[in-house]
Scaffold this motif. Sequence first.
Motif, short mmCIF file in Angstrom:
data_model
loop_
_atom_site.label_atom_id
_atom_site.label_comp_id
_atom_site.label_asym_id
_atom_site.label_seq_id
_atom_site.Cartn_x
_atom_site.Cartn_y
_atom_site.Cartn_z
N ARG A 33 0.84 -1.21 0.00
CA ARG A 33 0.00 0.00 0.00
C ARG A 33 0.87 1.25 0.00
O ARG A 33 0.59 2.22 -0.72
CB ARG A 33 -0.92 -0.04 1.22
CG ARG A 33 -1.78 1.19 1.41
CD ARG A 33 -2.76 0.98 2.55
NE ARG A 33 -3.53 2.17 2.82
CZ ARG A 33 -3.25 3.06 3.76
NH1 ARG A 33 -2.19 2.86 4.55
NH2 ARG A 33 -4.00 4.13 3.94
N PHE A 34 1.90 1.26 0.81
CA PHE A 34 2.83 2.39 0.88
C PHE A 34 3.49 2.63 -0.48
O PHE A 34 3.54 3.75 -0.98
CB PHE A 34 3.88 2.10 1.94
CG PHE A 34 4.88 3.21 2.17
CD1 PHE A 34 4.75 4.09 3.24
CD2 PHE A 34 5.98 3.36 1.33
CE1 PHE A 34 5.67 5.10 3.45
CE2 PHE A 34 6.90 4.37 1.53
CZ PHE A 34 6.75 5.25 2.60
N ILE A 35 3.97 1.55 -1.08
CA ILE A 35 4.66 1.65 -2.38
C ILE A 35 3.71 2.16 -3.45
O ILE A 35 4.06 3.06 -4.22
CB ILE A 35 5.25 0.28 -2.78
CG1 ILE A 35 6.35 -0.13 -1.79
CG2 ILE A 35 5.81 0.33 -4.20
CD1 ILE A 35 6.75 -1.59 -1.89
N HIS A 50 9.97 -4.65 7.89
CA HIS A 50 8.92 -3.94 7.15
C HIS A 50 8.99 -2.44 7.41
O HIS A 50 8.13 -1.88 8.10
CB HIS A 50 7.54 -4.48 7.54
CG HIS A 50 7.33 -5.93 7.22
ND1 HIS A 50 7.11 -6.38 5.93
CD2 HIS A 50 7.31 -7.03 8.02
CE1 HIS A 50 6.94 -7.70 5.96
NE2 HIS A 50 7.07 -8.11 7.21
N PRO A 51 9.97 -1.76 6.86
CA PRO A 51 10.12 -0.32 7.15
C PRO A 51 8.98 0.54 6.61
O PRO A 51 8.72 1.62 7.14
CB PRO A 51 11.44 0.04 6.46
CG PRO A 51 11.60 -0.98 5.38
CD PRO A 51 11.03 -2.24 5.96
N PHE A 52 8.29 0.07 5.57
CA PHE A 52 7.20 0.86 5.00
C PHE A 52 5.87 0.57 5.70
O PHE A 52 4.83 1.05 5.26
CB PHE A 52 7.06 0.59 3.51
CG PHE A 52 8.21 1.11 2.68
CD1 PHE A 52 9.03 2.11 3.16
CD2 PHE A 52 8.45 0.60 1.42
CE1 PHE A 52 10.09 2.61 2.40
CE2 PHE A 52 9.51 1.09 0.64
CZ PHE A 52 10.33 2.09 1.14
N ALA A 53 5.92 -0.21 6.78
CA ALA A 53 4.71 -0.46 7.57
C ALA A 53 4.82 0.18 8.95
O ALA A 53 4.03 -0.11 9.84
CB ALA A 53 4.47 -1.96 7.71
N ILE A 80 1.54 13.98 2.81
CA ILE A 80 1.51 12.69 2.12
C ILE A 80 1.61 11.55 3.12
O ILE A 80 0.86 10.57 3.06
CB ILE A 80 2.67 12.61 1.09
CG1 ILE A 80 2.43 13.60 -0.06
CG2 ILE A 80 2.80 11.18 0.54
CD1 ILE A 80 3.60 13.73 -1.01
N GLU A 81 2.53 11.67 4.07
CA GLU A 81 2.69 10.62 5.09
C GLU A 81 1.42 10.49 5.93
O GLU A 81 1.00 9.38 6.27
CB GLU A 81 3.88 10.95 5.99
CG GLU A 81 5.24 10.68 5.35
CD GLU A 81 5.74 9.27 5.64
OE1 GLU A 81 4.95 8.45 6.15
OE2 GLU A 81 6.92 9.00 5.37
N ALA A 82 0.81 11.61 6.29
CA ALA A 82 -0.41 11.57 7.09
C ALA A 82 -1.54 10.90 6.32
O ALA A 82 -2.36 10.16 6.89
CB ALA A 82 -0.81 12.98 7.51
N SER A 83 -1.58 11.14 5.02
CA SER A 83 -2.62 10.55 4.19
C SER A 83 -2.47 9.04 4.11
O SER A 83 -3.45 8.30 4.22
CB SER A 83 -2.58 11.16 2.80
OG SER A 83 -3.58 10.61 1.97
N ILE A 84 -1.24 8.57 3.94
CA ILE A 84 -1.01 7.13 3.85
C ILE A 84 -1.27 6.44 5.18
O ILE A 84 -1.62 5.26 5.23
CB ILE A 84 0.43 6.82 3.34
CG1 ILE A 84 0.55 5.35 2.90
CG2 ILE A 84 1.45 7.12 4.40
CD1 ILE A 84 -0.24 5.00 1.69
N ALA A 85 -1.15 7.16 6.28
CA ALA A 85 -1.38 6.58 7.61
C ALA A 85 -2.85 6.58 7.99
O ALA A 85 -3.23 5.94 8.98
CB ALA A 85 -0.58 7.35 8.66
#
Length: 255
Positions: free
Chosen positions: A69-71, A99-102, A142-147
Motif C-alpha cells: 500500500r505504501f509503495i 517492514h520499514p514501510f509499515a 503525504i505521510e499523514a494521508s497514507i497513515a
Amino acid sequence: MGVMEAIDRDPLLAGFYSIGDATRLLGVSHAAKLRGWINGWPSSKSGPIVDRDFKKSPTVSFLDLMELRFIEYFRGQGVSMQTLRNAAEMARKEWSVQHPFALSDVKYLTDRRRVIAQASEAVGDRPTWELVTGQYLIWDAIEASIAKGVVFDPATHLASRWKPRPGDHPDIVLDPARAFGKPLVDSAGIPTDALFRQWKAEDGNFDRVARWFNVSRGQVEGAVRFELDLARSRIGFYRVIDAIERDEHGGGDEL
C-alpha cells in the motif's frame, strides 16, 4: 504482545491474502505490478522491494500488504522504483526491521524522510529529492494521508489494523489477529464476504441475513456496501445501491 512477536509465536496471526485479494483491497489495476514488488521481475536483475513473511508461498501477509500500500501510494506521487527499493534496503539495515514501510509515520516520519532523501539522491531521482528536502509540509501531508485508517502497535510502531475506507466504511477493518486478516465488520466480528455471499444467496434480503448471523440489518448493509465498493464495475452496482436506499425509506421485513 507486539505484531512481530505474535507472528513469531503463531504464524496464523500474520494475516493471509492472495495477490488477487491485495489487488482488490489496494485498488491496483494490474496484479502483475504487485507480483513484481514482492517477487522481482523475471526480465530484470532488480529483486523484490518487499521482504515477504511467506517467501515460499504466493500468500501476502498483513504487513506485506501495508508495505505494498505504501509503495503504491508513493508511486502515485511520482517516487521512482529505484528510490523506493534503495530506501527499503537502507531502512531495513539501519533500523533492523523487516517492514520499514509499515512503520508509524509519527515515530519514523523524520527518519523515513531522511532515508528516502538519501536513496533518491543516490539514484538521481531529483523530483523526489526536492520534495523530501524542500517541501516538508507537502511530504508530511503525504505521510499523514497514507497513515489514515491505520492503527499502529505502540510497542513495535508497526501497523496492526487497517480500515481501508474509514470515511465511507468506518466499521470495516482488517485485523491480522481476526479472521486471518480478511475484511470484517468490526462491531460484529464477521467477515464482509461471508455476509455478502449470504446476501446474494438470500436474493438480496438484508433482514434474513441479519437474522441468520444475529447481527443488525445495518451491519449487513455495511458489509454489502463495502464489497460492492471494491468492485464498482460489476453489473448492477448502482441498481443495488439504489435498491438499498429505496428500501431504507420503504421499510422491509422487521427483525
